[in-house]
Design a protein around this motif. Structure first.
Motif, PDB file in Angstrom:
ATOM      1  N   SER A 178       0.843  -1.311  -0.035  1.00 14.89           N
ATOM      2  CA  SER A 178      -0.181   0.181   0.142  1.00 14.89           C
ATOM      3  C   SER A 178       0.865   1.257  -0.201  1.00 14.89           C
ATOM      4  N   VAL A 179       2.215   1.117   0.363  1.00 15.62           N
ATOM      5  CA  VAL A 179       3.069   2.245   0.426  1.00 15.62           C
ATOM      6  C   VAL A 179       3.762   2.557  -0.831  1.00 15.62           C
ATOM      7  N   ILE A 180       4.439   1.211  -1.155  1.00 15.68           N
ATOM      8  CA  ILE A 180       5.335   1.257  -2.361  1.00 15.68           C
ATOM      9  C   ILE A 180       4.519   1.281  -3.658  1.00 15.68           C
ATOM     10  N   THR A 181       3.307   1.001  -3.706  1.00 17.11           N
ATOM     11  CA  THR A 181       2.579   1.239  -4.889  1.00 17.11           C
ATOM     12  C   THR A 181       2.435   2.468  -5.689  1.00 17.11           C
ATOM     13  N   PRO A 182       2.130   3.565  -4.577  1.00 12.39           N
ATOM     14  CA  PRO A 182       2.037   5.067  -4.788  1.00 12.39           C
ATOM     15  C   PRO A 182       3.573   5.718  -4.865  1.00 12.39           C
ATOM     16  N   THR A 183       4.340   5.087  -4.267  1.00 11.54           N
ATOM     17  CA  THR A 183       5.746   5.559  -4.602  1.00 11.54           C
ATOM     18  C   THR A 183       6.295   5.336  -5.990  1.00 11.54           C
ATOM     19  N   LEU A 184       5.999   3.972  -6.404  1.00  8.98           N
ATOM     20  CA  LEU A 184       6.333   3.632  -7.766  1.00  8.98           C
ATOM     21  C   LEU A 184       5.484   4.583  -8.860  1.00  8.98           C
ATOM     22  N   SER A 185       3.972   5.027  -8.449  1.00 10.01           N
ATOM     23  CA  SER A 185       3.458   5.796  -9.260  1.00 10.01           C
ATOM     24  C   SER A 185       4.106   7.426  -9.455  1.00 10.01           C
ATOM     25  N   ALA A 186       4.503   7.694  -8.354  1.00 13.28           N
ATOM     26  CA  ALA A 186       5.037   9.007  -8.078  1.00 13.28           C
ATOM     27  C   ALA A 186       6.489   9.278  -8.746  1.00 13.28           C
ATOM     28  N   LEU A 187       7.141   8.104  -9.055  1.00 15.62           N
ATOM     29  CA  LEU A 187       8.367   8.033  -9.858  1.00 15.62           C
ATOM     30  C   LEU A 187       7.739   8.143 -11.266  1.00 15.62           C
ATOM     31  N   GLY A 188       6.771   7.595 -11.575  1.00 17.21           N
ATOM     32  CA  GLY A 188       6.357   7.802 -13.077  1.00 17.21           C
ATOM     33  C   GLY A 188       5.827   9.098 -13.354  1.00 17.21           C
ATOM     34  N   ALA A 189       5.092   9.750 -12.350  1.00 17.98           N
ATOM     35  CA  ALA A 189       4.506  11.044 -12.545  1.00 17.98           C
ATOM     36  C   ALA A 189       5.745  12.030 -12.788  1.00 17.98           C
ATOM     37  N   ALA A 190       6.977  11.769 -11.967  1.00 17.00           N
ATOM     38  CA  ALA A 190       7.954  12.569 -12.017  1.00 17.00           C
ATOM     39  C   ALA A 190       8.663  12.565 -13.575  1.00 17.00           C
ATOM     40  N   ALA A 191       8.784  11.321 -14.039  1.00 17.49           N
ATOM     41  CA  ALA A 191       9.006  11.067 -15.375  1.00 17.49           C
ATOM     42  C   ALA A 191       8.076  11.961 -16.453  1.00 17.49           C
ATOM     43  N   GLU A 192       6.849  11.769 -16.067  1.00 21.47           N
ATOM     44  CA  GLU A 192       5.906  12.357 -16.973  1.00 21.47           C
ATOM     45  C   GLU A 192       6.355  14.213 -17.015  1.00 21.47           C
TER      46      GLU A 192
END
Ligand code: MEV
Length: 306
Positions: free
Chosen positions: A204-218
């Motif tokens: 539940s913590v790492i899933t949004p962290t991975l999404s945040a990394l993708g959002a930073a790339a975008e």
């Protein structure tokens, strides 16, 4: 006569600007090709039945590609050649490279793409090259996303999504980057496995962290389109801390990252699998303070062009 090879082939190294590790889980990543990553030249050996020899002096690599070899480079190269229906005997291949090995700069993808190009030619279809490279990359890295192979084959600055290929990212101007080798080798497969383990323990913590990394790339794509280096630097620094949260930084990389910011970097992050490898730094207009601060690391100043 052995099965023919082209006499010469090249492939790029790569630097991941944003999106390593999260790309494995389907998020976008942005990476740039480093031109002239690996250049291979092939000449026939004196007998067509002799094993293929491979020599890359900069990597202290001197090998014969024998079917029973346990050397990962020999196994990976034979996988690539077999995948392309290329020769498995009869050639002497020599390589030159400016890329340090195992430093997060795509050395293995550059080697496997250049090898596939020796068989398929310089105008080979990019998807075919990537597939051939991945046959070798799996020997080194388990189940790679394909980002490194795609950048090695295509070059330029790319937005890559696993399974959906890559598209060029427009740049408003040249992008200077400083690469600082930590001189700590690491294994991509181990780093990817660490992320998977933390994800499984703390989903539940790492899933949004991975999404945040993708959002930073975008978000970096918007910053690059406007040459907004302040925003790009901030995104890189945020990404470094998110990568720490998914367990792929190290005390040494964190110390290097903090020193880069203290010496005036606009942003800094680990690049590639982490655990060691290089620190990627966005330098200010005058990089001299950074170059002085990191002189003993022999930093590499590269410029990525639109
Ligand atoms: C390694 O260069 C990049 C990673 O994202 C792994 C992958 O994409 O397969 C860490």
């Amino acid at each position: 006569m052995p099965i023919p090879l082209h006499p010469r082939a090249e492939a790029c190294g790569k630097v991941i600007l944003l999106g390593e590790h999260s790309v494995v889980y389907g998020h976008p990543a942005v990476a740039a090709g480093l031109p002239q990553g690996v250049c291979l030249q092939a000449v026939p050996r004196e007998h067509a039945k002799l094993p293929i020899s491979l020599s890359i002096p900069q990597w202290q690599l001197e090998l014969e590609l024998r079917a029973d070899s346990e050397h990962p480079v020999a196994r990976a190269c034979l996988e690539v050649l077999t995948h392309c229906d290329g020769p498995v005997t009869g050639w002497a291949i020599t390589g030159t490279t400016c890329l340090p090995a195992r430093a997060g700069l795509g050395s293995s993808a550059a080697l496997t793409v250049a090898l596939a190009r020796l068989v398929l030619g310089e105008h080979a279809d990019l998807d075919e090259l990537v597939d051939a490279s991945l046959a070798g990359e799996r020997v080194f890295h388990g189940e790679p996303s394909g980002l490194d192979s795609r950048v090695a084959a295509q070059g330029g600055v790319l937005r890559f999504v696993r399974g959906a290929g890559a598209e060029p990212v427009p740049l408003a101007g040249p992008l200077p980057l400083l690469l600082i080798p930590s001189n700590i080798p690491r294994s991509t497969a181990i780093q990817v496995a660490k992320v998977r383990a933390r994800l499984e323990r703390q989903r539940s913590v790492i899933t949004p962290t991975l999404s945040a990394l993708g959002a930073a790339a975008e978000a970096s794509i918007r910053a690059l389109a406007h040459q907004d280096l302040t925003a790009l630097g901030e995104l890189m620094t945020i990404a470094h801390h998110l990568l720490g949260a998914i367990d792929v930084s190290s005390p040494a990389l964190d110390a290097l990252q903090a020193s880069a910011l203290a010496a005036g970097a606009l942003g800094a992050k680990l690049t590639g699998a982490g655990g060691g490898g290089c620190l990627l730094v966005l330098p200010p207009t005058d990089p001299s303070a950074l170059l002085t601060a990191f002189a003993t690391y022999e930093p590499l100043l590269v410029e990525v062009h639109p």
